[in-house]
Design a protein around this motif. Structure first.
Motif, PDB file in Angstrom:
ATOM      1  N   PHE A  20     -63.958  -5.622  22.540  1.00 32.01           N
ATOM      2  CA  PHE A  20     -63.103  -6.296  21.569  1.00 32.01           C
ATOM      3  C   PHE A  20     -63.284  -5.664  20.203  1.00 32.01           C
ATOM      4  N   SER A  21     -62.211  -5.613  19.438  1.00 34.69           N
ATOM      5  CA  SER A  21     -62.320  -5.151  18.055  1.00 34.69           C
ATOM      6  C   SER A  21     -61.538  -6.116  17.168  1.00 34.69           C
ATOM      7  N   ASN A  22     -61.974  -6.212  15.911  1.00 35.38           N
ATOM      8  CA  ASN A  22     -61.330  -7.127  14.974  1.00 35.38           C
ATOM      9  C   ASN A  22     -60.122  -6.475  14.314  1.00 35.38           C
ATOM     10  N   VAL A  23     -59.112  -7.287  14.066  1.00 32.82           N
ATOM     11  CA  VAL A  23     -57.914  -6.851  13.359  1.00 32.82           C
ATOM     12  C   VAL A  23     -57.828  -7.704  12.103  1.00 32.82           C
ATOM     13  N   ILE A  46     -52.091  -7.878  10.626  1.00 32.14           N
ATOM     14  CA  ILE A  46     -51.266  -8.775  11.444  1.00 32.14           C
ATOM     15  C   ILE A  46     -49.974  -9.116  10.712  1.00 32.14           C
ATOM     16  N   PHE A  47     -50.091  -9.498   9.424  1.00 34.17           N
ATOM     17  CA  PHE A  47     -48.902  -9.879   8.661  1.00 34.17           C
ATOM     18  C   PHE A  47     -47.955  -8.700   8.439  1.00 34.17           C
ATOM     19  N   SER A  48     -48.504  -7.497   8.267  1.00 36.20           N
ATOM     20  CA  SER A  48     -47.634  -6.342   8.038  1.00 36.20           C
ATOM     21  C   SER A  48     -46.858  -5.948   9.291  1.00 36.20           C
ATOM     22  N   THR A  49     -47.383  -6.278  10.457  1.00 36.28           N
ATOM     23  CA  THR A  49     -46.670  -5.933  11.688  1.00 36.28           C
ATOM     24  C   THR A  49     -45.619  -6.966  12.073  1.00 36.28           C
ATOM     25  N   ILE A  50     -45.623  -8.127  11.417  1.00 36.48           N
ATOM     26  CA  ILE A  50     -44.632  -9.159  11.742  1.00 36.48           C
ATOM     27  C   ILE A  50     -43.223  -8.667  11.423  1.00 36.48           C
ATOM     28  N   ALA A  51     -43.039  -8.024  10.267  1.00 32.34           N
ATOM     29  CA  ALA A  51     -41.712  -7.520   9.905  1.00 32.34           C
ATOM     30  C   ALA A  51     -41.230  -6.471  10.905  1.00 32.34           C
ATOM     31  N   VAL A  52     -42.115  -5.575  11.296  1.00 33.47           N
ATOM     32  CA  VAL A  52     -41.741  -4.551  12.280  1.00 33.47           C
ATOM     33  C   VAL A  52     -41.357  -5.199  13.595  1.00 33.47           C
ATOM     34  N   MET A  53     -42.114  -6.214  14.015  1.00 36.19           N
ATOM     35  CA  MET A  53     -41.819  -6.915  15.269  1.00 36.19           C
ATOM     36  C   MET A  53     -40.466  -7.607  15.207  1.00 36.19           C
ATOM     37  N   PHE A 111     -55.432 -18.092  16.856  1.00 38.02           N
ATOM     38  CA  PHE A 111     -55.970 -17.799  15.535  1.00 38.02           C
ATOM     39  C   PHE A 111     -57.094 -16.775  15.580  1.00 38.02           C
ATOM     40  N   SER A 112     -57.329 -16.184  16.727  1.00 38.59           N
ATOM     41  CA  SER A 112     -58.348 -15.160  16.872  1.00 38.59           C
ATOM     42  C   SER A 112     -57.776 -13.827  16.423  1.00 38.59           C
ATOM     43  N   THR A 113     -58.580 -13.063  15.708  1.00 40.05           N
ATOM     44  CA  THR A 113     -58.112 -11.759  15.239  1.00 40.05           C
ATOM     45  C   THR A 113     -58.749 -10.623  16.036  1.00 40.05           C
ATOM     46  N   GLN A 114     -59.147 -10.910  17.266  1.00 37.71           N
ATOM     47  CA  GLN A 114     -59.737  -9.875  18.105  1.00 37.71           C
ATOM     48  C   GLN A 114     -58.726  -9.422  19.146  1.00 37.71           C
ATOM     49  N   VAL A 115     -58.736  -8.131  19.391  1.00 39.60           N
ATOM     50  CA  VAL A 115     -57.882  -7.549  20.418  1.00 39.60           C
ATOM     51  C   VAL A 115     -58.745  -6.713  21.350  1.00 39.60           C
TER      52      VAL A 115
END
Length: 110
Positions: free
Chosen positions: A85-88, A93-100, A75-79
């Protein structure tokens, strides 16, 4: 396109297979199954769905038995970006689910 994606995955598992020969063969097999009759097509689809669920279940169990990090990282939004580390954002995150999902299924048309 789906047969090319499937052939690519199969060739990665069995390197002796040639993708450009396997893709038309998979398309021919799919065509023959689809024109055979509805009953056999339904049984084949059921088999593939059961196989897919078995693979997902196996991967899930293997991951849960080999935890190296706490569940909170899900549930962490850091990459990691470079050395920091930077926040996403959640919309990103949700917009990349369809692409994935489309990438995984080999359905992106470029």
């Amino acid at each position: 396109m789906t047969s090319m994606g499937s052939a690519t995955y199969l060739a990665a598992v069995i390197p002796a297979l040639k993708v450009n020969l396997l893709a038309p063969a998979l398309m021919l097999i799919a065509m023959l199954i689809s024109i055979a009759n509805i009953s056999s097509t339904g049984k084949f689809t059921t088999f593939l769905l059961a196989l897919e669920l078995l693979v997902v279940l196996t991967i899930t169990i293997a991951c849960l038995l080999n935890l190296k990090q706490p569940v909170s990282v899900l549930f962490s939004t850091q990459v990691i970006h470079g050395n920091s580390f930077s926040n996403v954002s959640w919309p990103t995150i949700f917009s990349t689910i369809a692409v994935m999902l489309f990438s995984f299924n080999g359905l992106i048309l470029l």
